[in-house]
Structures are given as structure tokens and as C-alpha cells.
Design a protein around this motif. Structure first.
Motif, short mmCIF file in Angstrom:
data_model
loop_
_atom_site.label_atom_id
_atom_site.label_comp_id
_atom_site.label_asym_id
_atom_site.label_seq_id
_atom_site.Cartn_x
_atom_site.Cartn_y
_atom_site.Cartn_z
N ALA A 152 9.32 75.97 -77.33
CA ALA A 152 7.93 75.93 -77.83
C ALA A 152 6.98 75.96 -76.63
CB ALA A 152 7.72 74.65 -78.62
N PRO A 153 5.70 76.26 -76.86
CA PRO A 153 4.75 76.31 -75.75
C PRO A 153 4.70 75.01 -74.94
CG PRO A 153 3.77 77.32 -77.68
CD PRO A 153 5.09 76.74 -78.13
N GLU A 154 4.77 73.86 -75.62
CA GLU A 154 4.68 72.57 -74.91
C GLU A 154 5.90 72.37 -74.01
OE1 GLU A 154 4.63 72.82 -78.42
OE2 GLU A 154 2.46 73.16 -78.22
N THR A 155 7.11 72.66 -74.53
CA THR A 155 8.31 72.47 -73.71
C THR A 155 8.34 73.51 -72.59
OG1 THR A 155 9.57 73.70 -75.38
CG2 THR A 155 9.74 71.31 -75.44
N ALA A 156 7.86 74.72 -72.86
CA ALA A 156 7.83 75.75 -71.81
C ALA A 156 6.94 75.29 -70.66
CB ALA A 156 7.33 77.07 -72.38
N ALA A 157 5.79 74.70 -70.97
CA ALA A 157 4.87 74.23 -69.92
C ALA A 157 5.50 73.08 -69.14
CB ALA A 157 3.55 73.78 -70.55
N PHE A 158 6.09 72.12 -69.86
CA PHE A 158 6.74 70.99 -69.19
C PHE A 158 7.90 71.47 -68.31
CE2 PHE A 158 10.49 68.16 -69.29
CZ PHE A 158 10.01 67.10 -68.55
N GLU A 159 8.73 72.33 -68.86
CA GLU A 159 9.95 72.74 -68.15
C GLU A 159 9.67 73.63 -66.94
OE1 GLU A 159 12.46 74.40 -71.23
OE2 GLU A 159 12.81 72.42 -72.13
N THR A 160 8.67 74.52 -67.05
CA THR A 160 8.38 75.38 -65.88
C THR A 160 7.83 74.51 -64.75
OG1 THR A 160 6.24 75.99 -66.80
CG2 THR A 160 8.00 77.54 -67.13
N ARG A 161 6.98 73.54 -65.07
CA ARG A 161 6.43 72.66 -64.02
C ARG A 161 7.47 71.67 -63.50
NH1 ARG A 161 1.88 71.30 -67.51
NH2 ARG A 161 0.65 73.21 -67.65
N TYR A 162 8.48 71.39 -64.30
CA TYR A 162 9.54 70.48 -63.88
C TYR A 162 10.31 71.08 -62.69
CZ TYR A 162 13.35 67.08 -64.43
OH TYR A 162 14.26 66.08 -64.23
N PHE A 163 10.49 72.39 -62.71
CA PHE A 163 11.33 73.02 -61.69
C PHE A 163 10.57 73.88 -60.67
CE2 PHE A 163 14.85 72.51 -64.92
CZ PHE A 163 15.59 71.63 -64.14
N PHE A 164 9.34 74.26 -60.95
CA PHE A 164 8.60 75.14 -60.03
C PHE A 164 7.25 74.52 -59.70
CE2 PHE A 164 11.60 77.91 -62.18
CZ PHE A 164 12.08 78.71 -61.15
N ASN A 165 6.84 74.63 -58.41
CA ASN A 165 5.51 74.12 -58.03
C ASN A 165 4.45 75.19 -58.26
OD1 ASN A 165 5.29 75.78 -55.72
ND2 ASN A 165 6.47 74.33 -54.49
N ALA A 166 3.19 74.78 -58.09
CA ALA A 166 2.06 75.67 -58.40
C ALA A 166 2.13 76.97 -57.60
CB ALA A 166 0.75 74.94 -58.15
N PHE A 167 2.50 76.88 -56.33
CA PHE A 167 2.58 78.07 -55.47
C PHE A 167 3.63 79.04 -56.00
CE2 PHE A 167 4.84 80.11 -51.92
CZ PHE A 167 3.81 80.91 -51.42
N GLU A 168 4.78 78.51 -56.44
CA GLU A 168 5.86 79.36 -56.95
C GLU A 168 5.49 80.01 -58.28
OE1 GLU A 168 9.76 77.04 -55.17
OE2 GLU A 168 8.68 76.13 -56.82
N LEU A 169 4.52 79.41 -58.98
CA LEU A 169 4.12 79.92 -60.32
C LEU A 169 2.89 80.82 -60.26
CD1 LEU A 169 4.75 76.69 -62.40
CD2 LEU A 169 6.07 78.80 -62.47
N LEU A 170 2.40 81.11 -59.05
CA LEU A 170 1.22 81.98 -58.93
C LEU A 170 1.49 83.35 -59.52
CD1 LEU A 170 -0.29 81.30 -55.37
CD2 LEU A 170 -1.26 80.71 -57.61
#
Ligand code: ATP
Ligand code: MG
Length: 139
Positions: free
Chosen positions: A121-139
Motif C-alpha cells: 500500500a502507499p503507506e507501507t511503500a513510503a515507510f519501507e523505502t525510507r527504512y532502507f534508503f536515505n534521501a540522497f539515494e531516493l533523489l
């Protein structure tokens, strides 16, 4: 449909059997982009935190043991409706119930060693991507 990002994990059974390329090919051929990627061996604490929603389930201890048993490949997939699309490409949790042609129908060893994870779901996707990747990696 909206442009979305979702978290994918190729679990230890998939990495062990050299399936990284085959699985990424399925994502790419379905129109998903691999927007970030890393190969790591999870610590117990990382796996427990990631699966915290399942901590009361009977399979929790075994799942954590399994997810820390070898390297995994964690990625962020991006595309139109990426969350549902990835779930469709993966197939049902139990490979015996997974639709033909899905990753789990083709490759999963068991309901536990089921080759891939995908946010649900969108909420778990947001939590899980931030759990493993930092802001720079998600640019
Ligand atoms: P995932 O979250 O990994 O994408 P899922 O959303 O299809 O899978 P969940 O119900 O969230 O399934 O369960 C998380 C994971 O726990 C499963 O992918 C599987 O590895 C394991 N699991 C689920 N049910 C069982 C079970 N009955 N016995 C053993 N392991 C299980
Ligand atoms: Mg799940």
C-alpha cells in the motif's frame, strides 16, 4: 493512475539461486524502473524492524531467521501504479496459489522462501523505502 514508488526485496532464496537478473528483467519488461538498489545481508534488528507488523504472527521468528540467512537485493521500483503492478508481477504469497507466470509461481520454494517482497500500500511503500534508503539515494 499515479506515478508511484514501491519497495522490492529479492529474498535470500532468490539471490542464492542467481535470479537477480531474471527478476529485474520481469520488472523492466513490465514498465517498472529500478530507481535505487543495494545488496546487503540484513541484521536481526533490521529484519525485525522491517517486519514489525508481523511480530505477533506464529511465523515471525522463522521469517526473521530466514531473511537474515543470506544476502538480499533491495530496490525501489518506480512507475505508473507501481505498488499494485509489482504485487501482480510477484503473485500470491503462497506459491501454490500464485497465478501462472508470476515470480512466485515460477521461482518460489515455499510460502516463507517466496523469492520476493513488495510493499502492499502507499503507506507501507513510503515507510519501507525510507527504512532502507536515505534521501540522497531516493533523489
Ligand atoms: P511480502 O510482505 O514479503 O511481500 P506478502 O505481503 O505476500 O509478502 P505477508 O502476509 O506480508 O505476505 O507475509 C510476509 C512474509 O512472511 C511472506 O512473504 C512470507 O515470506 C512470510 N509468511 C507469510 N505467511 C507465512 C506462513 N503462513 N508461514 C511462513 N511464512 C509466512
Ligand atoms: Mg506483506
Amino acid at each position: 493512475m499515479a506515478l508511484e514508488r514501491t519497495l522490492s526485496i529479492i529474498k535470500p532464496d532468490g539471490v542464492k539461486r542467481n535470479l537477480i537478473g531474471k527478476i529485474f528483467t520481469r520488472f523492466e519488461e513490465s514498465g517498472l524502473k529500478v530507481a535505487a538498489v543495494k545488496r546487503v545481508t540484513l541484521t536481526r534488528a533490521q529484519a525485525e524492524g522491517f517486519y514489525a507488523v508481523h511480530r505477533e504472527r506464529p511465523f515471525f521468528a522463522s521469517l526473521v531467521e530466514y531473511m537474515t540467512s543470506g544476502p538480499v537485493v533491495i530496490s525501489v521500483l518506480e512507475g505508473e501504479g507501481a505498488i499494485a503492478k509489482n504485487r501482480e508481477i510477484m503473485g500470491a504469497t503462497d506459491p501454490k496459489k500464485a497465478a501462472p507466470g508470476t515470480i512466485r509461481a515460477l521461482f518460489a520454494e515455499s510460502i516463507e522462501a517466496n523469492t520476493v517482497h513488495g510493499s502492499d500500500a502507499p503507506e507501507t511503500a513510503a515507510f519501507e523505502t525510507r527504512y532502507f534508503f536515505n534521501a540522497f539515494e531516493l533523489l
